[in-house]
Write a protein that holds these residues in place. Structure first.
Motif, PDB file in Angstrom:
ATOM      1  N   SER A   1     -39.153 -44.921 -17.122  1.00 37.00           N
ATOM      2  CA  SER A   1     -39.883 -44.786 -15.861  1.00 37.00           C
ATOM      3  C   SER A   1     -38.903 -44.881 -14.700  1.00 37.00           C
ATOM      4  CB  SER A   1     -40.943 -45.882 -15.743  1.00 37.00           C
ATOM      5  OG  SER A   1     -41.599 -45.807 -14.501  1.00 37.00           O
ATOM      6  N   PHE A   2     -39.050 -43.966 -13.734  1.00 36.74           N
ATOM      7  CA  PHE A   2     -38.128 -43.981 -12.599  1.00 36.74           C
ATOM      8  C   PHE A   2     -38.462 -45.110 -11.634  1.00 36.74           C
ATOM      9  CE2 PHE A   2     -36.605 -42.780  -8.379  1.00 36.74           C
ATOM     10  CZ  PHE A   2     -35.281 -42.511  -8.662  1.00 36.74           C
ATOM     11  N   ASP A   3     -39.732 -45.254 -11.269  1.00 35.57           N
ATOM     12  CA  ASP A   3     -40.135 -46.276 -10.311  1.00 35.57           C
ATOM     13  C   ASP A   3     -40.511 -47.593 -10.975  1.00 35.57           C
ATOM     14  OD1 ASP A   3     -39.800 -44.807  -7.953  1.00 35.57           O
ATOM     15  OD2 ASP A   3     -41.742 -43.838  -8.169  1.00 35.57           O
ATOM     16  N   ALA A   4     -41.205 -47.527 -12.113  1.00 31.62           N
ATOM     17  CA  ALA A   4     -41.771 -48.729 -12.743  1.00 31.62           C
ATOM     18  C   ALA A   4     -40.855 -49.285 -13.824  1.00 31.62           C
ATOM     19  CB  ALA A   4     -43.151 -48.422 -13.306  1.00 31.62           C
ATOM     20  N   SER A   5     -39.559 -49.349 -13.541  1.00 32.60           N
ATOM     21  CA  SER A   5     -38.582 -49.948 -14.451  1.00 32.60           C
ATOM     22  C   SER A   5     -37.275 -50.130 -13.698  1.00 32.60           C
ATOM     23  CB  SER A   5     -38.371 -49.076 -15.692  1.00 32.60           C
ATOM     24  OG  SER A   5     -37.563 -49.749 -16.646  1.00 32.60           O
ATOM     25  N   SER A   6     -36.278 -50.659 -14.392  1.00 34.59           N
ATOM     26  CA  SER A   6     -34.947 -50.822 -13.839  1.00 34.59           C
ATOM     27  C   SER A   6     -33.958 -50.555 -14.958  1.00 34.59           C
ATOM     28  CB  SER A   6     -34.776 -52.225 -13.267  1.00 34.59           C
ATOM     29  OG  SER A   6     -33.556 -52.342 -12.568  1.00 34.59           O
ATOM     30  N   GLN A   7     -32.699 -50.869 -14.759  1.00 28.30           N
ATOM     31  CA  GLN A   7     -31.713 -50.646 -15.806  1.00 28.30           C
ATOM     32  C   GLN A   7     -30.669 -51.747 -15.790  1.00 28.30           C
ATOM     33  OE1 GLN A   7     -30.455 -46.781 -14.153  1.00 28.30           O
ATOM     34  NE2 GLN A   7     -28.385 -47.613 -14.009  1.00 28.30           N
ATOM     35  N   GLY A   8     -30.029 -51.940 -16.941  1.00 27.50           N
ATOM     36  CA  GLY A   8     -29.007 -52.973 -17.022  1.00 27.50           C
ATOM     37  C   GLY A   8     -28.574 -53.212 -18.453  1.00 27.50           C
TER      38      GLY A   8
ATOM     39  N   VAL B   1     -58.399 -53.191 -12.846  1.00 23.62           N
ATOM     40  CA  VAL B   1     -57.366 -52.576 -12.024  1.00 23.62           C
ATOM     41  C   VAL B   1     -56.421 -51.783 -12.916  1.00 23.62           C
ATOM     42  CG1 VAL B   1     -55.795 -54.554 -12.182  1.00 23.62           C
ATOM     43  CG2 VAL B   1     -55.662 -53.050 -10.201  1.00 23.62           C
ATOM     44  N   GLN B   2     -55.945 -50.644 -12.397  1.00 18.60           N
ATOM     45  CA  GLN B   2     -54.925 -49.867 -13.098  1.00 18.60           C
ATOM     46  C   GLN B   2     -53.614 -50.112 -12.381  1.00 18.60           C
ATOM     47  OE1 GLN B   2     -55.774 -45.620 -13.507  1.00 18.60           O
ATOM     48  NE2 GLN B   2     -55.112 -45.746 -15.623  1.00 18.60           N
ATOM     49  N   TRP B   3     -52.574 -50.456 -13.122  1.00 15.90           N
ATOM     50  CA  TRP B   3     -51.330 -50.877 -12.476  1.00 15.90           C
ATOM     51  C   TRP B   3     -50.110 -50.406 -13.243  1.00 15.90           C
ATOM     52  CZ3 TRP B   3     -49.278 -56.234 -13.958  1.00 15.90           C
ATOM     53  CH2 TRP B   3     -49.845 -56.687 -15.159  1.00 15.90           C
ATOM     54  N   SER B   4     -48.966 -50.443 -12.558  1.00 20.10           N
ATOM     55  CA  SER B   4     -47.709 -49.995 -13.152  1.00 20.10           C
ATOM     56  C   SER B   4     -46.600 -50.983 -12.811  1.00 20.10           C
ATOM     57  CB  SER B   4     -47.328 -48.600 -12.629  1.00 20.10           C
ATOM     58  OG  SER B   4     -48.291 -47.635 -12.987  1.00 20.10           O
ATOM     59  N   GLY B   5     -45.613 -51.089 -13.687  1.00 17.91           N
ATOM     60  CA  GLY B   5     -44.478 -51.972 -13.458  1.00 17.91           C
ATOM     61  C   GLY B   5     -44.083 -52.714 -14.714  1.00 17.91           C
ATOM     62  N   THR B   6     -42.866 -53.243 -14.718  1.00 16.74           N
ATOM     63  CA  THR B   6     -42.432 -54.010 -15.889  1.00 16.74           C
ATOM     64  C   THR B   6     -43.140 -55.349 -15.982  1.00 16.74           C
ATOM     65  OG1 THR B   6     -40.506 -54.771 -14.605  1.00 16.74           O
ATOM     66  CG2 THR B   6     -40.166 -52.919 -16.113  1.00 16.74           C
TER      67      THR B   6
ATOM     68  N   GLU C   1     -33.539 -74.241 -27.791  1.00 12.34           N
ATOM     69  CA  GLU C   1     -33.339 -75.292 -28.793  1.00 12.34           C
ATOM     70  C   GLU C   1     -34.641 -75.638 -29.520  1.00 12.34           C
ATOM     71  OE1 GLU C   1     -31.658 -78.343 -26.392  1.00 12.34           O
ATOM     72  OE2 GLU C   1     -29.586 -77.667 -26.669  1.00 12.34           O
ATOM     73  N   HIS C   2     -35.766 -75.339 -28.878  1.00 11.15           N
ATOM     74  CA  HIS C   2     -37.073 -75.583 -29.494  1.00 11.15           C
ATOM     75  C   HIS C   2     -37.667 -74.302 -30.077  1.00 11.15           C
ATOM     76  CE1 HIS C   2     -36.678 -79.394 -27.345  1.00 11.15           C
ATOM     77  NE2 HIS C   2     -37.648 -79.859 -28.123  1.00 11.15           N
ATOM     78  N   ASP C   3     -36.811 -73.294 -30.277  1.00 10.92           N
ATOM     79  CA  ASP C   3     -37.189 -72.096 -31.020  1.00 10.92           C
ATOM     80  C   ASP C   3     -38.300 -71.288 -30.339  1.00 10.92           C
ATOM     81  OD1 ASP C   3     -36.460 -70.572 -33.289  1.00 10.92           O
ATOM     82  OD2 ASP C   3     -38.338 -71.127 -34.272  1.00 10.92           O
ATOM     83  N   VAL C   4     -38.215 -71.156 -29.017  1.00  7.83           N
ATOM     84  CA  VAL C   4     -39.205 -70.394 -28.249  1.00  7.83           C
ATOM     85  C   VAL C   4     -38.624 -69.029 -27.874  1.00  7.83           C
ATOM     86  CG1 VAL C   4     -40.603 -70.334 -26.143  1.00  7.83           C
ATOM     87  CG2 VAL C   4     -40.224 -72.503 -27.336  1.00  7.83           C
ATOM     88  N   VAL C   5     -39.431 -67.979 -28.012  1.00  4.93           N
ATOM     89  CA  VAL C   5     -39.047 -66.634 -27.563  1.00  4.93           C
ATOM     90  C   VAL C   5     -39.406 -66.511 -26.090  1.00  4.93           C
ATOM     91  CG1 VAL C   5     -39.436 -64.156 -27.812  1.00  4.93           C
ATOM     92  CG2 VAL C   5     -39.428 -65.629 -29.846  1.00  4.93           C
ATOM     93  N   ILE C   6     -38.428 -66.175 -25.246  1.00  2.00           N
ATOM     94  CA  ILE C   6     -38.687 -65.958 -23.823  1.00  2.00           C
ATOM     95  C   ILE C   6     -38.582 -64.464 -23.522  1.00  2.00           C
ATOM     96  CG2 ILE C   6     -37.957 -66.432 -21.459  1.00  2.00           C
ATOM     97  CD1 ILE C   6     -36.934 -69.109 -22.336  1.00  2.00           C
ATOM     98  N   VAL C   7     -39.643 -63.923 -22.928  1.00  2.00           N
ATOM     99  CA  VAL C   7     -39.707 -62.500 -22.582  1.00  2.00           C
ATOM    100  C   VAL C   7     -39.726 -62.372 -21.065  1.00  2.00           C
ATOM    101  CG1 VAL C   7     -41.043 -60.361 -22.790  1.00  2.00           C
ATOM    102  CG2 VAL C   7     -40.993 -62.007 -24.694  1.00  2.00           C
ATOM    103  N   ALA C   8     -38.878 -61.501 -20.513  1.00  2.00           N
ATOM    104  CA  ALA C   8     -38.799 -61.335 -19.059  1.00  2.00           C
ATOM    105  C   ALA C   8     -38.828 -59.855 -18.681  1.00  2.00           C
ATOM    106  CB  ALA C   8     -37.537 -61.986 -18.513  1.00  2.00           C
ATOM    107  N   ALA C   9     -39.430 -59.560 -17.542  1.00  2.00           N
ATOM    108  CA  ALA C   9     -39.494 -58.193 -17.020  1.00  2.00           C
ATOM    109  C   ALA C   9     -38.169 -57.815 -16.371  1.00  2.00           C
ATOM    110  CB  ALA C   9     -40.624 -58.074 -16.010  1.00  2.00           C
ATOM    111  N   ALA C  10     -37.785 -56.550 -16.523  1.00  2.00           N
ATOM    112  CA  ALA C  10     -36.515 -56.081 -15.968  1.00  2.00           C
ATOM    113  C   ALA C  10     -36.579 -55.860 -14.465  1.00  2.00           C
ATOM    114  CB  ALA C  10     -36.097 -54.785 -16.660  1.00  2.00           C
TER     115      ALA C  10
END
Length: 415
Positions: free
Chosen positions: A224-231, A253-258, A183-192
């Protein structure tokens, strides 16, 4: 019991030697997504100035070199962190600072250090205690709801949530908080979430209508097979493997994941909001999904959503404006699913513990890959051969039984 969780990642500390300039240049050289995805070109248009992004995570240390001057406000909702939200809390205290550096790191000089997707955006940090027995004063679900409301009231244009509840449903307290943000016009971003750490399907908040859910791709831009999901709620995909971030102690640090893919998309949303300050949140999302590369898939697909992000077109393409959020309406969902006479979904309103998801497994060596079964060999070799062997054995047993029965019958007649 289903649990809310920080979307865990594989992280490997980068050991660098030599003089400071060489040290920093090596880190910047590892940020392949800046050139491969066109962010360096997009910066000719905007670097995110005038936009505020809230990071709801384990806390962001704004004193590391890359984040000095980036964090303009913060709070703690766990009751165990510092009032400014900059003291890392929970079982994975590194997580929030890593996310922040990837989103809005300033670097440490010309061409040095980690630079984020929106290096001139301002950051807000909200520290949440991810983990069991953290001593937090509030339930995990209540912490998240309070964090979202605080971020909105503090002027966030974008909220990054690299976390998951590990259930498709969510408590009613989240209805109010997320609706308040929309309602306050905010974009919400979430990891899968990450398949390699046991998240086989997307969980809340990535299942909430209107949330921009991010899947992950490898360096070749394949899912990515490990560093993601589906839906079915995935909106876009972004790099999720071999990314670089800054730890609270200032090391790299080097890292992987959503968890890492989400701040890349949050940074891109900040760039769009900076270039088009008059656009509604719905139209910011529309720009991101309509300019994404579908990668040969019909859209939306369960692996890529509308496609892999494409920053330059997102900032320059002619995209017709819309009225409603293309990712759905939480208000409409509440009207349909929260009726007074509707039974409460199992576990939906139960307060859940927030604990880190186990890290996705580290990549195996080529030798190990040849010895261990893969999804392809299981589907096309192991299972079919097992079925053939099973039917063959059954047929053989039936044949033996029939032969013995026939012999008994013949003997009986002869007698």
């Amino acid at each position: 019991m289903a649990r809310a969780a920080a979307v865990a990642t594989v992280a490997t500390t980068i050991a660098l030697v030599g003089a400071a300039p060489a040290h920093a240049d090596t880190v910047r050289d590892l940020e392949y997504w800046l050139t491969d995805y066109g962010f360096t070109t997009a910066w000719n248009t905007t670097r995110g100035e005038g936009v505020t992004v809230a990071i709801i995570d384990t806390g962001v240390n704004g004193n590391v070199a890359e984040l000095r001057g980036a964090v303009v406000g913060g709070t703690d909702v766990s009751g165990i962190g510092s009032p400014d939200g900059q003291t890392p809390v929970g079982d994975d205290p590194n997580h929030g600072t890593m996310v922040a550096s990837l989103l809005a790191g300033r670097g440490t000089g010309e061409g040095n250090g980690v630079i984020g997707i929106a290096p001139q955006a301002d950051l807000l940090t909200v520290s949440v205690a991810f983990g069991q027995d953290t001593g937090a004063e509030k339930s995990n679900d209540d912490q998240i709801a309070e964090a979202v409301k605080w971020a909105v009231d503090s002027g966030a244009d974008v909220i990054n949530m690299s976390l998951t509840r590990n259930t498709r449903d969510w408590p009613e307290s989240w209805d109010e908080a997320f609706l308040y943000a929309f309602e306050h016009d905010v974009v919400i971003v979430a990891a899968a979430g990450n398949r390699g750490s046991g998240t086989s399907e997307v969980g809340a908040p990535a299942t909430i209508p209107g949330v921009l859910t991010v899947a992950g791709v490898d360096k070749e831009k394949n899912a990515s097979f490990d560093a993601s999901s589906q839906g079915i709620t995935i909106a876009v995909a972004a790099p999720s493997e071999d990314l670089v971030g800054v730890l609270p102690d200032g090391s790299y640090v080097q890292w992987s994941g959503t968890s890492a893919a989400a701040p890349i998309v949050s940074g891109l949303a900040a760039l769009v909001r900076s270039e088009y300050p008059e656009l509604s949140a719905a139209n910011v999302i529309e720009r991101l999904i309509r300019t994404a590369d579908p990668h040969g898939q019909s859209v939306p697909s369960p692996l890529y959503g509308w496609g892999i992000i494409d920053p330059v077109p997102a900032l320059t393409a002619d995209v017709p404006e819309i009225e409603d959020n293309p990712l759905g309406s939480l208000a409409a969902w509440i009207t349909l699913h929260r009726r007074a006479d509707a039974p409460t979904s199992e576990g939906g309103d139960e307060s859940q513990e927030v604990v880190p998801i186990a890290d996705p497994p580290l990549p195996r060596s080529d030798e190990a890959k040849t010895l261990l079964p893969t999804a392809w060999t299981l589907a096309y070799i192991t299972v079919p051969l097992s079925l053939v062997a099973g039917f063959g054995t059954l047929a053989a047993l039936l044949g033996i039984g029939a032969t013995r029965h026939t012999r008994r019958t013949v003997r009986t007649r002869e007698q």
